[in-house]
Structures are given as C-alpha cells and as structure tokens.
Design an enzyme around this catalytic site. Structure first.
Site, short mmCIF file in Angstrom:
data_model
loop_
_atom_site.label_atom_id
_atom_site.label_comp_id
_atom_site.label_asym_id
_atom_site.label_seq_id
_atom_site.Cartn_x
_atom_site.Cartn_y
_atom_site.Cartn_z
N ASP A 93 -6.23 2.74 99.27
CA ASP A 93 -7.64 3.05 99.05
C ASP A 93 -8.18 2.06 98.01
O ASP A 93 -7.91 2.20 96.81
CB ASP A 93 -7.79 4.49 98.53
CG ASP A 93 -9.24 4.96 98.56
OD1 ASP A 93 -10.14 4.15 98.24
OD2 ASP A 93 -9.48 6.14 98.90
N ARG A 99 -13.99 8.91 111.74
CA ARG A 99 -15.22 8.74 112.51
C ARG A 99 -14.98 7.70 113.59
O ARG A 99 -14.29 6.70 113.32
CB ARG A 99 -16.37 8.24 111.62
CG ARG A 99 -17.13 9.33 110.90
CD ARG A 99 -18.00 10.17 111.85
NE ARG A 99 -18.76 11.19 111.16
CZ ARG A 99 -18.33 12.42 110.85
NH1 ARG A 99 -17.10 12.80 111.19
NH2 ARG A 99 -19.11 13.27 110.23
N ASP A 149 -9.35 12.36 117.50
CA ASP A 149 -10.33 13.45 117.48
C ASP A 149 -11.77 12.94 117.56
O ASP A 149 -12.67 13.71 117.84
CB ASP A 149 -10.16 14.26 116.18
CG ASP A 149 -11.06 15.48 116.13
OD1 ASP A 149 -11.00 16.30 117.08
OD2 ASP A 149 -11.85 15.62 115.18
N GLU A 172 -19.67 9.67 121.65
CA GLU A 172 -19.32 11.08 121.85
C GLU A 172 -20.43 11.79 122.62
O GLU A 172 -21.59 11.72 122.20
CB GLU A 172 -19.09 11.76 120.50
CG GLU A 172 -17.86 11.19 119.79
CD GLU A 172 -17.46 11.93 118.51
OE1 GLU A 172 -18.14 12.91 118.15
OE2 GLU A 172 -16.49 11.53 117.89
N HIS A 199 -13.61 16.13 118.85
CA HIS A 199 -14.18 16.20 117.49
C HIS A 199 -14.14 17.65 116.97
O HIS A 199 -15.14 18.20 116.52
CB HIS A 199 -15.62 15.67 117.49
CG HIS A 199 -16.07 15.19 116.14
ND1 HIS A 199 -16.92 14.13 115.97
CD2 HIS A 199 -15.79 15.64 114.89
CE1 HIS A 199 -17.15 13.94 114.68
NE2 HIS A 199 -16.48 14.85 114.00
N ALA A 213 -12.52 19.91 112.41
CA ALA A 213 -13.07 20.83 111.40
C ALA A 213 -13.45 22.18 111.99
O ALA A 213 -13.94 23.05 111.27
CB ALA A 213 -14.29 20.20 110.74
N1 NAD Z 1 -12.96 14.92 112.60
C1 NAD Z 1 -13.77 15.72 111.93
O1 NAD Z 1 -14.21 16.75 112.42
C2 NAD Z 1 -14.14 15.37 110.51
C3 NAD Z 1 -14.52 16.40 109.64
C4 NAD Z 1 -14.81 16.08 108.32
C5 NAD Z 1 -14.79 14.76 107.90
N2 NAD Z 1 -14.47 13.77 108.78
C6 NAD Z 1 -14.44 12.38 108.34
O2 NAD Z 1 -13.31 12.18 107.54
C7 NAD Z 1 -13.53 11.06 106.69
C8 NAD Z 1 -13.06 11.35 105.29
O3 NAD Z 1 -13.74 12.47 104.74
P1 NAD Z 1 -13.53 12.86 103.20
O4 NAD Z 1 -14.27 14.12 102.98
O5 NAD Z 1 -12.09 12.79 102.85
O6 NAD Z 1 -14.31 11.67 102.50
P2 NAD Z 1 -14.16 11.13 101.00
O7 NAD Z 1 -15.43 10.40 100.71
O8 NAD Z 1 -13.69 12.20 100.08
O9 NAD Z 1 -12.96 10.07 101.11
C9 NAD Z 1 -13.07 8.84 101.75
C10 NAD Z 1 -12.13 7.89 101.04
O10 NAD Z 1 -12.09 6.66 101.78
C11 NAD Z 1 -11.98 5.61 100.83
N3 NAD Z 1 -12.34 4.34 101.45
C12 NAD Z 1 -13.57 3.83 101.68
N4 NAD Z 1 -13.47 2.63 102.27
C13 NAD Z 1 -12.14 2.39 102.44
C14 NAD Z 1 -11.39 1.32 103.01
N5 NAD Z 1 -12.01 0.25 103.51
N6 NAD Z 1 -10.06 1.42 103.03
C15 NAD Z 1 -9.42 2.49 102.52
N7 NAD Z 1 -10.07 3.53 101.94
C16 NAD Z 1 -11.42 3.47 101.91
C17 NAD Z 1 -12.89 6.03 99.70
O11 NAD Z 1 -12.60 5.35 98.50
C18 NAD Z 1 -12.60 7.53 99.60
O12 NAD Z 1 -11.56 7.80 98.67
C19 NAD Z 1 -15.03 10.76 106.83
O13 NAD Z 1 -15.19 9.71 107.77
C20 NAD Z 1 -15.60 11.98 107.44
O14 NAD Z 1 -16.76 11.70 108.17
C21 NAD Z 1 -14.13 14.06 110.06
#
Ligand code: NAD
Length: 345
Positions: free
Chosen positions: A172, A234, A258, A263, A282, A285
């Site tokens: 990260d 995403r 997922d 989509e 998807h 969650a």
């Molecule tokens: N599938 C689903 O239903 C679902 C549900 C909730 C969230 N999500 C997705 O999950 C992802 C993460 O959510 P979260 O709540 O943990 O977000 P968050 O903001 O808490 O964490 C994201 C992390 O990614 C890091 N990051 C950013 N760019 C990066 C890179 N190039 N390389 C490595 N790390 C990098 C950030 O520093 C941060 O720590 C988001 O894309 C969110 O949209 C998907």
C-alpha cells in the site's frame, strides 16, 4: 431546518423506520414511488444513495440539498465534484460492510481452491466418481498478498492470518511500513516484489485513474504459478482480458471475481467460459448484517447533518465519514459559514 429526505432504492426496514420517525421521507420504489424529478429535487434536503448514479445535473437542480449519504463506501456513482462545488457533504458508511466483503473474499478463495462449483455439479449430475479430479489446495500455510491495506484489506489480512494460518504480505504505497505492519501485513514496496511470492492475492484499492488496470497482463504474468486472484474491489482495477489469458495460459490456477468493468457483464463475457473462475454479481457486501448496518449508518449520517452536526468533525462514535471535506470551501467562497450545510437554503 428542512428534513425532506429521498431514497431512490430500498434500504433495511429499520433504517427506513428511523428516517420516517425523524424526517419527511419519499421513496423511489414500491407503491408510494415518487420520481426524482425537478419538483422533488427542488425541495429535497437529503438524498440516500445506494447503487443508482446521482449526477451533477441532479445535484445542481437541488438548491436545498444539505447532505448526500452513500449506503456503503464507494462513491464512483455520485458526482462528488458537483456536490463539493455546491457545498454539500457526501457521507459514506465506512465500517458497515467491511466484514462481509472480507468474508466473501474467503468464500471466493475457498470456492476456487476447492473446485466447489464443479464439485456441486458433479454431485447433482450423477458424476460422483469424478471426485478424484477435484483435488483442491488448502489455504493454510500459504502466502496471502493484500493490495491496499485499508479497512477491508486489513480485515482480509486478519482473517488470512488468524483463520487460515497464512503469511500475509501487504502493499500500500499510501501507508508507511509501520502502518502496514499494524494492519497485519509484512510491508512490500512494489507489486513486482509481492506478486511472485503469493499463493493468494486479494485486491482492495479504490478505482481511480491510478488504479485502473493496476493488474494487467504484465502484473498477472508475475504471479506465482498455480496461484489464485480474488477481485472484490471495483471493476476496472483488474484487466479482464489479461485475466482470462492468465487463467487459460497460466500462471493463475483460478480467480474469484465479484466486480466487473461493466455491470452486469455482457452475455458473451470471456470469463464465463473459464471453468476456473468463480463469479458473483457484486454481492460481497450483500449480507443481512451489512445491509442493516449500511442503511442505519447512512440514515444516522443524514439525521446528524440535518440536525446540525458538523460534517467536518462528526460526533464521537458517528458511523459515517465525509469524503469531500473541501465541500466547506464552497460556503467560504460564497461568504457562508460552512457551505449549504450551515443553512436551509
Ligand atoms: N465488492 C463489494 O461489494 C465492495 C463493497 C465495499 C467496498 N468495495 C471496494 O473495496 C475497495 C476497498 O474498500 P475500503 O473500504 O477498504 O477502502 P479504503 O479507502 O479503506 O482502503 C483502500 C486502500 O487502498 C490503498 N491504495 C490506494 N491506491 C493504491 C495502490 N495503487 N496500490 C495499493 N494500495 C492502494 C489506500 O491507501 C487505502 O489504504 C474499494 O474499491 C471499494 O469500492 C467493494
């Protein structure tokens, strides 16, 4: 102050009840459905958004809007820039679904590693004897690579280590080594270093211009032979064409997916013909617990803001967070106290 709230899509019944007890609520579904037309936009003070897009045009037509609350964490379906310009805070419910998503990562990882979908078909179709071709792999003792150690990534790291005895590597670039360690990963400075060392890789970054195509043909080609990729972040973060290639030709043994670039994905999506991919629509969650928490947390955020809470400094223990703190600058530019949030325009 006005308390006119509109929801386009259904939320958990307790969340709807909380809003109805404390505000005047309209909904865009069911027998009482009201269209989010110009008349409704003209009067609404708060919008609760689930998956439907909320565009700049709609936000600009809502002069009394004081808060937009997103049911979940991603805001790519909300025109955040337009909200910021209008001085409207956009809230997310950051902790509501992280456990559900993290559990789904392991549901996909196990389904792939244990050939669960093929195994199910064998039993139903009377091919029990084919079980010899379904020998799987344990997660235990393997190395898990977590890309993006935010809220969900941290939970995935925790479950991987505590539940499956995995060694966890974390990448990260926005966290220093101490923070990565605190979130359960051994810090790894680049994807190029992380990918060849992992048996399971799970990606948890937001979709941004920087992360679009983060895992393309070159990166997938670096993965350990026989490894598994889980993508529940995403659509767009993983190049789907390159993924199909890496599943067909190696090095990947399987993938759990997922989220998709489009989509729903088109009927002829090339992943559909890859046996070693396990797909879900998807739904990472989508648990009863997360739906309830997302609904209640978003409703709480709306009621807090409409009740006068400061979106820049949420009340202690507030289950919401503001993603566009610069919304407040709009108010300053226009001579107001804290954007449109401070007054009932
Ligand atoms: N599938 C689903 O239903 C679902 C549900 C909730 C969230 N999500 C997705 O999950 C992802 C993460 O959510 P979260 O709540 O943990 O977000 P968050 O903001 O808490 O964490 C994201 C992390 O990614 C890091 N990051 C950013 N760019 C990066 C890179 N190039 N390389 C490595 N790390 C990098 C950030 O520093 C941060 O720590 C988001 O894309 C969110 O949209 C998907």
């Amino acid at each position: 102050m006005g308390r006119r709230v509109h929801l386009e899509q259904p939320v958990h019944e307790e969340a709807l009840a909380l809003l109805r007890e404390n505000a005047e609520v309209s909904v865009g579904f069911g027998p009482e459905a009201r269209e989010l037309d110009d008349a409704l936009l003209a009067e609404v003070n708060a919008l609760l958004v689930r998956t439907k897009p909320l565009g700049a045009e709609e936000i600009e037509k809502a002069p009394r809007l004081r808060v937009i609350a997103r049911h979940g964490v991603g805001v790519d379906n909300v025109a955040v820039g337009a909200a910021t310009r209008r001085g409207v805070p956009v809230l997310i419910t950051p902790r509501a679904n992280l456990r559900s998503v993290a559990e789904h990562v392991f549901a996909l990882a196990l389904a792939v590693s244990r050939n669960l979908l093929r195994a199910d078909r064998c039993v139903r179709e009377g091919r029990f004897a084919e079980r010899d071709s379904l020998v799987g792999r344990e997660l235990f003792g393997g190395t898990l690579g977590v890309i993006g150690l935010g809220r969900i990534g941290e939970e995935v790291a925790r479950i991987g280590a505590a539940g499956f005895g995995m060694r966890v590597l974390g990448h990260d670039p926005y966290l220093d080594e101490t923070a990565v360690r605190a979130r359960g990963g051994e810090p790894v400075g680049s994807l190029d270093e992380l990918l060849p060392d992992c048996d399971l890789v799970s990606v948890h970054v937001p979709l941004t211009e920087e992360t679009r195509g983060l895992l393309g043909a070159r990166e997938l080609g670096l993965m350990r032979p026989g490894s598994v990729l889980v993508q529940a972040a995403r659509g767009g973060v993983v190049d789907e064409g390159a993924l199909v290639e890496a599943l067909r030709e190696g090095p990947l043994a399987g993938a759990g997916i997922d989220v998709f670039g489009e989509e729903p994905p088109p009927a002829d999506h090339p992943l559909f013909s890859v046996e070693t991919a396990v797909l879900s629509p998807h739904t990472a969650a989508s648990t009863r617990q997360a739906m309830r928490r997302m609904g209640l947390d978003a409703a709480r955020g709306i009621l807090d803001i409409l009740g006068g809470a400061d979106a820049l400094s949420p009340p202690a223990g507030a289950p919401w967070q503001t993603v566009n703190p610069s919304f407040a600058d709009a108010g300053e530019r226009e001579g107001g106290a804290a954007g449109s949030n401070a007054q009932d325009l």
